[in-house]
Design an enzyme around this catalytic site. Structure first.
Site, PDB file in Angstrom:
ATOM      1  N   CYS A 136      36.514  32.240  38.755  1.00  0.00           N
ATOM      2  CA  CYS A 136      35.339  32.580  37.943  1.00  0.00           C
ATOM      3  C   CYS A 136      35.119  31.614  36.779  1.00  0.00           C
ATOM      4  O   CYS A 136      34.050  31.622  36.170  1.00  0.00           O
ATOM      5  CB  CYS A 136      35.474  34.001  37.393  1.00  0.00           C
ATOM      6  SG  CYS A 136      35.316  35.241  38.669  1.00  0.00           S
TER       7      CYS A 136
HETATM    8  N1  COA Z   1      32.365  55.021  44.728  1.00  0.00           N
HETATM    9  C1  COA Z   1      32.772  56.180  44.162  1.00  0.00           C
HETATM   10  N2  COA Z   1      33.965  56.321  43.553  1.00  0.00           N
HETATM   11  C2  COA Z   1      34.779  55.240  43.521  1.00  0.00           C
HETATM   12  C3  COA Z   1      34.415  54.013  44.080  1.00  0.00           C
HETATM   13  C4  COA Z   1      33.153  53.924  44.726  1.00  0.00           C
HETATM   14  N3  COA Z   1      32.727  52.787  45.279  1.00  0.00           N
HETATM   15  N4  COA Z   1      35.418  53.128  43.899  1.00  0.00           N
HETATM   16  C5  COA Z   1      36.384  53.778  43.219  1.00  0.00           C
HETATM   17  N5  COA Z   1      36.003  55.057  42.985  1.00  0.00           N
HETATM   18  C6  COA Z   1      36.757  56.117  42.313  1.00  0.00           C
HETATM   19  C7  COA Z   1      38.252  55.905  42.435  1.00  0.00           C
HETATM   20  O1  COA Z   1      38.735  56.476  43.628  1.00  0.00           O
HETATM   21  C8  COA Z   1      38.758  56.630  41.208  1.00  0.00           C
HETATM   22  O2  COA Z   1      38.789  58.012  41.470  1.00  0.00           O
HETATM   23  P1  COA Z   1      39.922  58.952  40.835  1.00  0.00           P
HETATM   24  O3  COA Z   1      39.692  58.893  39.345  1.00  0.00           O
HETATM   25  O4  COA Z   1      39.624  60.292  41.418  1.00  0.00           O
HETATM   26  O5  COA Z   1      41.241  58.359  41.244  1.00  0.00           O
HETATM   27  C9  COA Z   1      37.672  56.386  40.180  1.00  0.00           C
HETATM   28  O6  COA Z   1      36.477  56.069  40.913  1.00  0.00           O
HETATM   29  C10 COA Z   1      37.994  55.238  39.232  1.00  0.00           C
HETATM   30  O7  COA Z   1      38.373  54.082  39.983  1.00  0.00           O
HETATM   31  P2  COA Z   1      38.823  52.747  39.313  1.00  0.00           P
HETATM   32  O8  COA Z   1      39.095  51.712  40.380  1.00  0.00           O
HETATM   33  O9  COA Z   1      39.899  52.997  38.335  1.00  0.00           O
HETATM   34  O10 COA Z   1      37.447  52.353  38.587  1.00  0.00           O
HETATM   35  P3  COA Z   1      37.168  51.554  37.264  1.00  0.00           P
HETATM   36  O11 COA Z   1      36.545  52.445  36.298  1.00  0.00           O
HETATM   37  O12 COA Z   1      38.348  50.742  36.842  1.00  0.00           O
HETATM   38  O13 COA Z   1      36.020  50.539  37.756  1.00  0.00           O
HETATM   39  C11 COA Z   1      35.828  48.203  38.317  1.00  0.00           C
HETATM   40  C12 COA Z   1      36.293  49.578  38.766  1.00  0.00           C
HETATM   41  C13 COA Z   1      36.237  47.191  39.376  1.00  0.00           C
HETATM   42  C14 COA Z   1      34.315  48.220  38.198  1.00  0.00           C
HETATM   43  C15 COA Z   1      36.441  47.874  36.974  1.00  0.00           C
HETATM   44  O14 COA Z   1      37.818  48.078  36.952  1.00  0.00           O
HETATM   45  C16 COA Z   1      36.179  46.446  36.545  1.00  0.00           C
HETATM   46  O15 COA Z   1      35.065  45.959  36.510  1.00  0.00           O
HETATM   47  N6  COA Z   1      37.194  45.721  36.164  1.00  0.00           N
HETATM   48  C17 COA Z   1      37.007  44.393  35.663  1.00  0.00           C
HETATM   49  C18 COA Z   1      37.468  43.401  36.601  1.00  0.00           C
HETATM   50  C19 COA Z   1      36.416  42.583  37.266  1.00  0.00           C
HETATM   51  O16 COA Z   1      35.269  42.869  37.342  1.00  0.00           O
HETATM   52  N7  COA Z   1      36.911  41.504  37.841  1.00  0.00           N
HETATM   53  C20 COA Z   1      36.114  40.604  38.604  1.00  0.00           C
HETATM   54  C21 COA Z   1      36.601  39.248  38.460  1.00  0.00           C
HETATM   55  S1  COA Z   1      36.489  38.696  36.768  1.00  0.00           S
END
Ligand code: COA
Length: 373
Positions: free
Chosen positions: A157
């Protein structure tokens, strides 16, 4: 002869097709239903867990993404395919990655009023290269009719900001006076469209940045006040695809040969690293970080950008101070901060100081502090 490097112009190519969260989730959930149906016996026997549905509400809340552009929409949305598809091109045809790179590069050259013969070097700075060699950059150089040299570089990135520093160093050292940094990001090729945790993250695009010696730059260019790069090894964003995959063909198509991340860990570890680096770098250059007129941040997650800009500016950033393109482009890897800069810089006044900043796999962070002339 050494010279002061500036950004003369940028270019952007946006694929015409776009996928909304609604279309994406509808297709993903059809895949889930098909999968669970086909594996009903194994699921009933407790041998495998059923797949869970995705939701538009989660995607927008967790990431800020509402839609993404892709080069090939229909195959990505087909639950039986869920990957990009197009006809393989012959060696005598322009490759797809070079094609979109050339479109962005041509726009940057046109905006700077620059002819190909005035450019000395082309860097193709992107997260994925279509092939091992010859370098994508050399194909782009050839298609544009540029003399000089070209090479590929990949810092995930952060590729574009690492490219800008590399180009600026060539200008400073006198090894080149005009350098194109091209970032064709066909992220639909590395995204696992069947993975609920990440299927919504990426989009396709190409950007170009023309870095030049100040004495040849057009009016209204951006002075590069300073650049800073940092890398810290982490497995939290990883893609194991590589040329040695044929040494273990049984795992060649395993999910780890596509983008995989520990999103929560990335969020937690990268936000403090990036905000501290921006503040330190601004202060090193004698700037008050709170006085930055605009921050064009890497476009991965709206929450990350909110936290980073708050830590740097000392208050919650407005859309004017930290513009978002993530909502319509999603994460376009190294191109994200460049798209934001390209679309939201013309209203700034001479003397305004601003920041382009990328961060991502590696980990890698790049800052480029610039001033409008
Ligand atoms: N639809 C519905 N629910 C979903 C889902 C989807 N597509 N994907 C995950 N979930 C659920 C999970 O199962 C989890 O449920 P639980 O609480 O019952 O266990 C919950 O949503 C939270 O999941 P999590 O993976 O912890 O989500 P998050 O809030 O961390 O968001 C990202 C995920 C990827 C958006 C976030 O972590 C992020 O943006 N991180 C930054 C990293 C990044 O973007 N990197 C890219 C390269 S720089």
């Amino acid at each position: 002869m050494s010279a002061t490097p500036v950004i003369s112009a940028t270019g952007l190519f946006t694929p015409p097709e776009s996928i909304s969260n609604e279309e994406l989730v509808e297709s993903f959930n059809r895949y889930v239903a098909l999968h669970n149906d086909r594996n009903a016996a194994a699921i009933a026997a407790g041998e495998i867990a059923p797949l869970e549905e995705s939701s538009t509400g989660f995607i927008e809340k967790a990431s800020g993404i509402k839609s993404r552009h892709v080069i090939a929409k229909a195959p990505v949305l087909d639950p039986e395919t869920m990957a990009p598809r197009w006809d393989e091109r012959g060696d005598d045809e322009l490759s797809i990655m070079a094609e979109i790179g050339v479109k962005a590069a041509q726009q940057a050259l046109d905006r700077a009023g620059r002819k190909p013969e005035d450019v000395d070097a082309v860097l193709c700075a992107a997260s994925n290269m279509q092939r091992a060699y010859p370098a994508m950059a050399i194909e782009i150089q050839d298609a544009l009719g540029i003399d000089g040299f070209a090479f590929d570089m990949n810092v995930a990135c952060s590729s574009a900001t690492f490219g800008i520093q590399t180009a600026a160093d060539y200008v400073r050292s006198g090894n080149a006076r005009s350098v194109l940094v091209v970032s064709p990001e066909i992220t639909s090729g590395h995204l696992n469209w069947r993975d609920r945790d990440s299927h919504f993250i990426f989009g396709d695009v190409a950007t170009a940045v023309l870095v030049e010696a100040e004495d040849m730059a057009p009016a209204g260019h951006w002075q590069i006040l300073g650049t800073k790069l940092k890398t810290v090894f982490s497995n939290n964003i990883r893609n194991n695809a590589g040329f040695l995959d044929r040494a273990h063909p049984e795992t060649r198509d395993a999910p780890d040969k596509l983008f995989v991340q520990e999103g929560r860990k990335v969020f937690k570890e990268v936000v403090p690293m990036v905000s501290a680096m921006i503040v330190e770098e601004a202060e090193r250059l004698g700037l008050d970080p709170r006085s930055l007129r605009r921050m064009w941040l890497h476009q991965a997650n709206a929450g990350m950008n909110r936290l980073i800009s708050h830590k740097v500016l000392g208050h919650e950033a407005s859309e004017d101070e930290s513009p978002t393109v993530l909502d319509t482009y999603a994460n376009t890897s190294s191109a994200g901060s460049i798209i934001a800069f390209h679309k939201h810089n013309e209203d700034l006044a001479p003397g305004d100081t601003a920041l382009i900043c990328s961060f991502g796999a590696g980990y890698s962070v790049g800052t480029v502090l610039i001033r409008k002339t």
